[in-house]
Design a protein around this motif. Structure first.
Motif, PDB file in Angstrom:
ATOM      1  N   LYS A 145      22.823  -5.170  -4.354  1.00 48.14           N
ATOM      2  CA  LYS A 145      21.106  -5.037  -3.912  1.00 48.14           C
ATOM      3  C   LYS A 145      20.010  -4.695  -5.059  1.00 48.14           C
ATOM      4  O   LYS A 145      19.265  -3.705  -5.003  1.00 48.14           O
ATOM      5  CB  LYS A 145      20.517  -3.814  -2.806  1.00 48.14           C
ATOM      6  N   VAL A 146      20.898  -5.593  -6.346  1.00 53.09           N
ATOM      7  CA  VAL A 146      19.541  -5.243  -7.990  1.00 53.09           C
ATOM      8  C   VAL A 146      18.710  -6.547  -7.746  1.00 53.09           C
ATOM      9  O   VAL A 146      19.428  -7.569  -7.590  1.00 53.09           O
ATOM     10  CB  VAL A 146      21.104  -5.109  -8.805  1.00 53.09           C
ATOM     11  N   SER A 147      17.937  -6.443  -8.179  1.00 52.42           N
ATOM     12  CA  SER A 147      16.516  -7.068  -7.616  1.00 52.42           C
ATOM     13  C   SER A 147      16.403  -8.011  -9.248  1.00 52.42           C
ATOM     14  O   SER A 147      17.410  -7.630 -10.372  1.00 52.42           O
ATOM     15  CB  SER A 147      15.520  -6.633  -7.987  1.00 52.42           C
ATOM     16  N   PHE A 148      16.703  -9.509  -9.053  1.00 53.05           N
ATOM     17  CA  PHE A 148      16.674 -10.675 -10.155  1.00 53.05           C
ATOM     18  C   PHE A 148      16.292 -11.867 -10.388  1.00 53.05           C
ATOM     19  O   PHE A 148      15.218 -11.414  -9.612  1.00 53.05           O
ATOM     20  CB  PHE A 148      18.645 -10.273 -10.455  1.00 53.05           C
ATOM     21  N   VAL A 149      16.696 -12.299 -11.750  1.00 57.44           N
ATOM     22  CA  VAL A 149      15.551 -14.066 -11.614  1.00 57.44           C
ATOM     23  C   VAL A 149      16.907 -14.824 -10.991  1.00 57.44           C
ATOM     24  O   VAL A 149      17.558 -14.911 -11.816  1.00 57.44           O
ATOM     25  CB  VAL A 149      14.704 -13.954 -12.607  1.00 57.44           C
ATOM     26  N   PHE A 150      16.916 -15.870 -10.372  1.00 58.61           N
ATOM     27  CA  PHE A 150      17.480 -17.106 -10.283  1.00 58.61           C
ATOM     28  C   PHE A 150      16.591 -18.088 -10.945  1.00 58.61           C
ATOM     29  O   PHE A 150      15.456 -19.292 -10.104  1.00 58.61           O
ATOM     30  CB  PHE A 150      17.230 -17.196  -9.173  1.00 58.61           C
ATOM     31  N   ASN A 151      17.040 -18.711 -11.968  1.00 58.97           N
ATOM     32  CA  ASN A 151      16.333 -19.797 -12.678  1.00 58.97           C
ATOM     33  C   ASN A 151      17.096 -21.054 -12.345  1.00 58.97           C
ATOM     34  O   ASN A 151      18.121 -21.219 -13.173  1.00 58.97           O
ATOM     35  CB  ASN A 151      16.439 -19.172 -13.972  1.00 58.97           C
ATOM     36  N   PHE A 185      -0.310 -11.759  14.182  1.00 61.06           N
ATOM     37  CA  PHE A 185      -1.672 -10.824  14.369  1.00 61.06           C
ATOM     38  C   PHE A 185      -0.550  -9.121  13.350  1.00 61.06           C
ATOM     39  O   PHE A 185      -0.504  -8.601  13.519  1.00 61.06           O
ATOM     40  CB  PHE A 185      -2.001 -10.294  15.581  1.00 61.06           C
ATOM     41  N   TYR A 186       1.057  -9.773  14.084  1.00 63.16           N
ATOM     42  CA  TYR A 186       1.764  -8.671  13.556  1.00 63.16           C
ATOM     43  C   TYR A 186       2.280  -8.023  12.495  1.00 63.16           C
ATOM     44  O   TYR A 186       2.032  -9.136  11.259  1.00 63.16           O
ATOM     45  CB  TYR A 186       3.386  -8.936  14.283  1.00 63.16           C
ATOM     46  N   GLU A 187       1.960  -7.008  12.494  1.00 63.28           N
ATOM     47  CA  GLU A 187       2.349  -6.302  11.321  1.00 63.28           C
ATOM     48  C   GLU A 187       3.471  -5.592  10.878  1.00 63.28           C
ATOM     49  O   GLU A 187       3.666  -4.375  11.346  1.00 63.28           O
ATOM     50  CB  GLU A 187       1.173  -5.108  10.455  1.00 63.28           C
ATOM     51  N   PRO A 188       4.752  -6.110  10.611  1.00 64.25           N
ATOM     52  CA  PRO A 188       5.683  -5.204  10.550  1.00 64.25           C
ATOM     53  C   PRO A 188       6.131  -4.209   9.417  1.00 64.25           C
ATOM     54  O   PRO A 188       4.946  -4.026   8.063  1.00 64.25           O
ATOM     55  CB  PRO A 188       7.116  -6.547  10.723  1.00 64.25           C
ATOM     56  N   PHE A 189       7.051  -3.775   9.853  1.00 58.01           N
ATOM     57  CA  PHE A 189       7.509  -2.433   8.436  1.00 58.01           C
ATOM     58  C   PHE A 189       8.331  -3.355   7.378  1.00 58.01           C
ATOM     59  O   PHE A 189       9.335  -3.706   7.557  1.00 58.01           O
ATOM     60  CB  PHE A 189       8.211  -1.363   9.051  1.00 58.01           C
ATOM     61  N   GLU A 190       7.959  -3.300   6.009  1.00 53.78           N
ATOM     62  CA  GLU A 190       8.673  -3.987   5.426  1.00 53.78           C
ATOM     63  C   GLU A 190      10.051  -3.044   4.819  1.00 53.78           C
ATOM     64  O   GLU A 190       9.676  -2.409   4.466  1.00 53.78           O
ATOM     65  CB  GLU A 190       7.811  -4.737   3.922  1.00 53.78           C
ATOM     66  N   ASP A 191      11.262  -2.882   4.879  1.00 53.03           N
ATOM     67  CA  ASP A 191      12.571  -2.726   4.911  1.00 53.03           C
ATOM     68  C   ASP A 191      12.997  -3.258   3.684  1.00 53.03           C
ATOM     69  O   ASP A 191      14.247  -3.018   3.817  1.00 53.03           O
ATOM     70  CB  ASP A 191      13.107  -2.709   6.067  1.00 53.03           C
ATOM     71  N   LEU A 192      12.385  -4.295   3.096  1.00 56.46           N
ATOM     72  CA  LEU A 192      13.061  -4.773   1.901  1.00 56.46           C
ATOM     73  C   LEU A 192      13.645  -4.158   0.752  1.00 56.46           C
ATOM     74  O   LEU A 192      11.862  -4.223   0.609  1.00 56.46           O
ATOM     75  CB  LEU A 192      12.524  -6.707   2.199  1.00 56.46           C
ATOM     76  N   THR A 193      14.462  -3.634   0.199  1.00 54.96           N
ATOM     77  CA  THR A 193      14.179  -2.836  -0.776  1.00 54.96           C
ATOM     78  C   THR A 193      15.150  -3.543  -2.312  1.00 54.96           C
ATOM     79  O   THR A 193      13.953  -3.039  -3.314  1.00 54.96           O
ATOM     80  CB  THR A 193      15.909  -1.740  -0.684  1.00 54.96           C
ATOM     81  N   PHE A 194      14.886  -4.683  -2.340  1.00 56.53           N
ATOM     82  CA  PHE A 194      15.174  -5.398  -3.860  1.00 56.53           C
ATOM     83  C   PHE A 194      14.423  -6.650  -3.945  1.00 56.53           C
ATOM     84  O   PHE A 194      14.326  -7.310  -2.577  1.00 56.53           O
ATOM     85  CB  PHE A 194      16.567  -5.379  -3.987  1.00 56.53           C
ATOM     86  N   GLU A 195      14.573  -7.404  -5.163  1.00 53.75           N
ATOM     87  CA  GLU A 195      13.268  -8.906  -4.792  1.00 53.75           C
ATOM     88  C   GLU A 195      14.740  -9.862  -5.514  1.00 53.75           C
ATOM     89  O   GLU A 195      15.400  -9.213  -6.449  1.00 53.75           O
ATOM     90  CB  GLU A 195      12.514  -8.513  -5.203  1.00 53.75           C
TER      91      GLU A 195
END
Length: 382
Positions: free
Chosen positions: A302-308, A229-239
């Motif tokens: 820390k740039v979001s990108f696609v891994f294809n 039930f833990y609700e963490p703070f999301e500190d992830l800045t890129f995807e």
């Protein structure tokens, strides 16, 4: 997984009582091979795997809980019972246990789940959600018998609720026990009842456990010190968007429609640009190394990108995902699936055609992404 409003059935096999086993054997030619597969008499005094399978299926059909299900739900459980020991045919052997020769079938459930997935995908074009319920029920059919003995039984029932219905899993396990002759049925049924109570206690008896967030789910599944039930703070800045799917399924099209502005690391593009031979192991090693270097450049920024890439197996995905996680990236897997005939057709229309036999071979190795692998998973299926 919601299976309502889906109409589907195996050709020529109807669920009606008494069952027509001649017709069932005619449809599933592998079934008769189970008549020659022995079982340990301590657990299965009824004899061979075929005899046990018939007893399990017929026991299941007589449950009041089964009769109360919708037709589609009944079909899922019926086929799960029919398939549950399919790979005892390939795993059954003997080994010495405490000085006595015993008949064992190690990993038959895991291997059976893969066989079921391939068969239902290739031969019957089974809808994704129905197929995965059946495959996961086959893989987990022993869980209610041993979950209570695990270090964290609550986590076991929560995890299973994410991929199938624990109530159905309990029904399958009970029919597996009642559809055999052994001396400790009551003890085993008691363990299943504990699985039932634990699932209800965790509020995941007939539905998936409801996590507060995807991030909380990921942490819970991968760590032992996190409460569900833990609700963490999301500190992830890129995807990092990780594509997964067979060649020709439409990964490139999906990227153009949804992530056209994202940088992309593509193993196929690296291979083509450098004229690497896909059948050459050294060349493939170079492709992977170059892909990692490209990814690291983006990860450091820390740039979001696609891994294809195809990313079809758990081991292959995790090798890349661990790299992305090391850089504190949020990871999303996008799994794309279409009927095999449609994939073959789309593949022929591509600039870079992959031989159909290669695609067929790859389809038998697919590990459907699981929720412990990434922070988020999107299934795009037909």
């Amino acid at each position: 997984m919601n299976t309502k409003n889906i109409t589907w059935e195996i050709p020529s096999v109807q669920i009606s009582y008494p069952l027509d086993w001649n017709k069932i054997e005619s449809e599933f030619e592998w079934l008769s091979t189970l008549k020659t597969i022995p079982q340990d008499p301590i657990w299965h005094q009824e004899g061979d795997v075929y005899t046990h399978t018939k007893m399990v299926v017929e026991t299941l059909l007589n449950f009041n809980d089964f009769k109360a299900l919708s037709p589609n739900e009944q079909y899922i459980l019926f086929l799960s019972a029919l398939f549950h020991d399919i790979e005892k045919r390939s795993t059954t052997t003997t080994e010495i246990i405490d000085g006595v020769e015993r008949i064992v079938s190690p990993n038959h459930a895991k291997k059976g789940a893969q066989t079921v997935r391939s068969l239902l995908f290739e031969k019957y074009n089974t809808p994704f959600k129905i197929r995965e319920h059946i495959s996961n029920l086959v893989r987990l059919h022993g869980l209610p018998l041993w979950a209570i003995d695990r270090d964290d039984p609550s986590k076991e029932v929560i995890k299973s609720s994410l991929v199938t219905n624990n109530k159905w899993l309990s029904m399958l396990a009970r029919s597996d026990v009642l559809g055999r002759i052994c001396d400790d049925k009551e003890d085993i049924l008691y363990k299943i009842s504990l699985f039932d109570e634990l699932s209800k206690e965790q509020n995941c008896w007939d539905k998936p456990y409801a996590f507060a967030s995807n991030y909380g789910r990921f942490l819970y599944l991968n760590r032992s010190d996190i409460a569900p039930f833990y609700e963490p703070f999301e500190d992830l800045t890129f995807e990092v968007i990780v594509l997964s799917g067979l060649p020709g399924v439409g990964k490139d099209t999906h990227i153009k429609k949804n992530y056209n502005d994202f940088p992309m690391v593509s193993l196929d593009e690296i291979r083509r640009e450098n004229q690497f031979d896909p059948t050459n192991a050294k060349h493939n090693g170079k492709v992977i190394q170059m892909g990692k270097e490209e990814a690291k450049v983006l990860l450091r920024k820390k740039v979001s990108f696609v891994f294809n890439a195809t990313n079809l197996t758990l081991d292959l995905r995790l090798k890349w995902i661990r790299l992305f996680l090391d850089y504190k990236a949020k990871v999303k897997i996008v799994y794309i699936e279409k009927p095999l005939k449609e994939i073959f057709l789309q593949n022929q229309q591509r600039q870079w055609v992959v031989p159909e036999q290669v695609i067929s071979k790859l389809s038998k190795k697919i590990d459907i992404p699981q929720y412990h692998e990434a922070h988020e998973i999107e299934f795009i299926t037909q």
